[in-house]
Design a protein around this motif. Structure first.
Motif, PDB file in Angstrom:
ATOM      1  N   PRO A 281       0.782  -1.269   0.064  1.00 33.02           N
ATOM      2  CA  PRO A 281       0.019  -0.053  -0.050  1.00 33.02           C
ATOM      3  C   PRO A 281       0.838   1.452  -0.065  1.00 33.02           C
ATOM      4  CG  PRO A 281      -0.740  -1.616   1.754  1.00 33.02           C
ATOM      5  CD  PRO A 281       0.658  -2.205   1.124  1.00 33.02           C
ATOM      6  N   THR A 282       0.233   2.491  -0.356  1.00 31.55           N
ATOM      7  CA  THR A 282       0.783   3.675  -0.176  1.00 31.55           C
ATOM      8  C   THR A 282       1.041   4.107   1.107  1.00 31.55           C
ATOM      9  OG1 THR A 282      -0.377   4.188  -2.409  1.00 31.55           O
ATOM     10  CG2 THR A 282       0.769   5.887  -1.261  1.00 31.55           C
ATOM     11  N   TRP A 283       1.858   3.563   1.894  1.00 34.08           N
ATOM     12  CA  TRP A 283       2.114   3.958   3.331  1.00 34.08           C
ATOM     13  C   TRP A 283       3.492   4.298   3.471  1.00 34.08           C
ATOM     14  CZ3 TRP A 283       0.436   5.164   7.939  1.00 34.08           C
ATOM     15  CH2 TRP A 283       1.440   4.470   9.057  1.00 34.08           C
TER      16      TRP A 283
ATOM     17  N   ASP B  41       4.647  -9.203  -0.458  1.00 34.97           N
ATOM     18  CA  ASP B  41       3.822  -7.907  -0.009  1.00 34.97           C
ATOM     19  C   ASP B  41       4.232  -7.518   1.625  1.00 34.97           C
ATOM     20  OD1 ASP B  41       2.663  -9.537   1.512  1.00 34.97           O
ATOM     21  OD2 ASP B  41       0.573  -9.129   1.006  1.00 34.97           O
ATOM     22  N   MET B  42       3.842  -6.171   1.962  1.00 32.40           N
ATOM     23  CA  MET B  42       3.808  -5.718   3.258  1.00 32.40           C
ATOM     24  C   MET B  42       2.536  -5.425   3.613  1.00 32.40           C
ATOM     25  SD  MET B  42       7.548  -3.894   3.017  1.00 32.40           S
ATOM     26  CE  MET B  42       7.255  -2.919   1.587  1.00 32.40           C
ATOM     27  N   ARG B  43       1.947  -5.768   4.717  1.00 28.13           N
ATOM     28  CA  ARG B  43       0.708  -5.376   5.446  1.00 28.13           C
ATOM     29  C   ARG B  43       1.020  -5.384   6.855  1.00 28.13           C
ATOM     30  NH1 ARG B  43      -3.551  -4.229   1.679  1.00 28.13           N
ATOM     31  NH2 ARG B  43      -2.405  -4.146  -0.310  1.00 28.13           N
TER      32      ARG B  43
ATOM     33  N   ASN C 193     -10.757  -4.663   6.156  1.00 27.95           N
ATOM     34  CA  ASN C 193      -9.363  -4.805   6.495  1.00 27.95           C
ATOM     35  C   ASN C 193      -8.487  -3.878   6.851  1.00 27.95           C
ATOM     36  OD1 ASN C 193     -10.234  -7.689   7.078  1.00 27.95           O
ATOM     37  ND2 ASN C 193      -9.391  -8.394   4.920  1.00 27.95           N
ATOM     38  N   VAL C 194      -8.672  -2.581   6.427  1.00 27.33           N
ATOM     39  CA  VAL C 194      -7.605  -1.409   6.767  1.00 27.33           C
ATOM     40  C   VAL C 194      -7.465  -1.512   8.389  1.00 27.33           C
ATOM     41  CG1 VAL C 194      -7.936  -0.269   4.778  1.00 27.33           C
ATOM     42  CG2 VAL C 194      -9.434   0.378   6.830  1.00 27.33           C
TER      43      VAL C 194
ATOM     44  N   ILE D   4       4.252  -5.724   8.530  1.00 29.55           N
ATOM     45  CA  ILE D   4       5.352  -6.842   8.611  1.00 29.55           C
ATOM     46  C   ILE D   4       5.672  -7.157   7.205  1.00 29.55           C
ATOM     47  CG2 ILE D   4       4.738  -8.352  10.617  1.00 29.55           C
ATOM     48  CD1 ILE D   4       3.016  -9.063   7.568  1.00 29.55           C
ATOM     49  N   ILE D   5       6.732  -7.783   6.823  1.00 31.34           N
ATOM     50  CA  ILE D   5       6.970  -8.265   5.489  1.00 31.34           C
ATOM     51  C   ILE D   5       6.789  -9.700   5.269  1.00 31.34           C
ATOM     52  CG2 ILE D   5       9.224  -8.244   4.032  1.00 31.34           C
ATOM     53  CD1 ILE D   5      10.335  -6.114   5.929  1.00 31.34           C
ATOM     54  N   THR D   6       6.128 -10.061   4.060  1.00 25.67           N
ATOM     55  CA  THR D   6       5.698 -11.321   3.905  1.00 25.67           C
ATOM     56  C   THR D   6       6.092 -11.916   2.589  1.00 25.67           C
ATOM     57  OG1 THR D   6       3.596 -10.678   4.948  1.00 25.67           O
ATOM     58  CG2 THR D   6       3.542 -12.696   3.798  1.00 25.67           C
ATOM     59  N   ALA D   7       6.777 -13.146   2.561  1.00 24.11           N
ATOM     60  CA  ALA D   7       7.185 -13.597   1.453  1.00 24.11           C
ATOM     61  C   ALA D   7       6.103 -14.735   0.971  1.00 24.11           C
ATOM     62  CB  ALA D   7       8.556 -14.253   1.566  1.00 24.11           C
ATOM     63  N   ARG D   8       6.044 -15.107  -0.269  1.00 15.63           N
ATOM     64  CA  ARG D   8       5.574 -16.206  -1.009  1.00 15.63           C
ATOM     65  C   ARG D   8       6.159 -17.499  -0.411  1.00 15.63           C
ATOM     66  NH1 ARG D   8       5.347 -18.429  -5.510  1.00 15.63           N
ATOM     67  NH2 ARG D   8       6.656 -17.102  -6.577  1.00 15.63           N
ATOM     68  N   ASN D   9       5.425 -18.493   0.096  1.00 16.60           N
ATOM     69  CA  ASN D   9       6.120 -19.593   0.476  1.00 16.60           C
ATOM     70  C   ASN D   9       6.926 -20.289  -0.486  1.00 16.60           C
ATOM     71  OD1 ASN D   9       3.428 -19.058   1.854  1.00 16.60           O
ATOM     72  ND2 ASN D   9       4.054 -20.281   3.492  1.00 16.60           N
TER      73      ASN D   9
END
Length: 336
Positions: free
Chosen positions: A35-37, A82-84, A137-138, A215-220
């Motif tokens: 996102p634009t954050w 992604d990051m969320r 979910n925001v 958090i930083i999330t990676a595709r498994n």
């Protein structure tokens, strides 16, 4: 930037994503969306300072506020990362089989997410029966659920209207909207530009420190195939956070163009809305193999809230959703 538009527009955007990525899992290349954050500015600054180039990492990224688009791209393998926030990560329709494992933290929101209301709203109880606008979910949606609960209410007691966060200023200009969940930089822009008298923040992440952690999330599959490229990304991000602590003015000057903001405005947002997590902070959050950090407890706390408020439908296991092997010894033998 795409939000909820026609299906044809969604298809065009996804085609563009495919075009700008290489096959998922390609050596030393990561495709990412987030996102634009402003909390994600270390990514841009790391790129500007050449940290990723030094690592031999080819990073292709774009802003995308619509979580459903990001999730679809992750499921299909169009993106690797992604990051969320923790809460967004857990939200519907995620279940235990949905790709995405947490490998790091980047910031903690301390005022960067909030609920803006009109002058008629003095407490969450005043929202009962009124229109409340929010993107699904925001993070601020979680905040309003918490304060509604304190008043013996739930989201079922308001008239919920789903909107795109990037449209915050336009949405709130509608006098029928009593409250709006949003985040920076839209939060500051809205308060600065709204013509509605008495507009104010009812609740923000500053009122619940730590509950909104990015958090930083990676595709498994991509992580299993090439974990080192994700370590390269993490090193670049934490070096950029080090740079922010040493030279915040230069940091905001490098980051500002990406958000179409002035350096002073970016600085004001960063100073008032978040704290970046250094490498040491990230280690504290994630822990190490056999010794989980505090992110595990936070994950469980937010998971319970999301289940209670209906934002999530599946109870996720922190031990399966967090991988702390990459953060351990991240800079051993490497430049910092």
């Amino acid at each position: 930037m795409l939000h909820r538009r026609a299906a044809a527009t969604v298809a065009l955007l996804l085609a563009a994503i495919v075009a700008y990525t290489t096959p998922a899992g390609a050596d030393d290349r990561i495709a990412a969306m987030f996102p634009t954050w402003p909390g994600y500015a270390p990514v841009m600054v790391a790129e500007e300072l050449g940290y990723f180039k030094e690592e031999g990492l080819d990073l292709a990224w774009r802003f995308e506020d619509d979580r459903s688009v990001v999730m679809a791209a992750m499921v299909r393998g169009d993106i690797d990362m992604d990051m969320r926030t923790v809460g967004e990560h857990q939200g519907k329709p995620r279940d235990a089989s949905t790709p995405g494992v947490i490998i790091g933290t980047i910031d903690v929101s301390l005022g960067g997410d909030g609920v803006v209301v009109d002058q008629s709203i003095q407490s969450a109880a005043d929202l009962k029966g009124k229109i409340f606008a929010s993107e699904p979910n925001v993070p601020a949606r979680l905040l309003i659920q918490v304060v509604l609960k304190k008043q013996g209410l739930t989201l079922n007691d308001v008239k919920l209207k789903e909107v795109a966060t990037a449209d915050s200023i336009t949405v709130f200009s509608d006098p029928s909207i009593a409250g709006l969940a949003t985040y920076e930089p839209y939060l500051s822009q809205l308060l600065k530009l709204t013509s509605r008298p008495g507009a104010k923040i009812l609740v923000s992440s500053k009122d619940f420190p730590g509950i909104i952690t990015d958090i930083i999330t990676a595709r498994n599959d991509a992580l299993a195939e090439n974990p080192e490229k994700f370590r390269k990304f993490l090193r670049g991000v934490y070096r950029a956070i080090d740079f922010y602590k040493k030279d915040p003015q230069k940091f905001v000057e490098l980051a500002a163009p990406y958000f179409s903001m002035s350096p002073d405005d970016v600085k004001a947002v960063l100073d008032s809305s978040l704290v970046y997590t250094s490498y040491e902070d990230a280690v504290d959050y994630l822990g190490k193999p056999g010794a989980p950090g505090k992110l595990y407890g936070l994950f469980d706390e937010v998971m319970q809230l999301n289940l209670e408020y209906g934002a999530a439908s599946t109870k996720l296991d922190a031990n399966q959703q967090i991988d702390n092997t990459l953060i351990t010894g991240l800079f051993d033998g490497k430049t910092r």
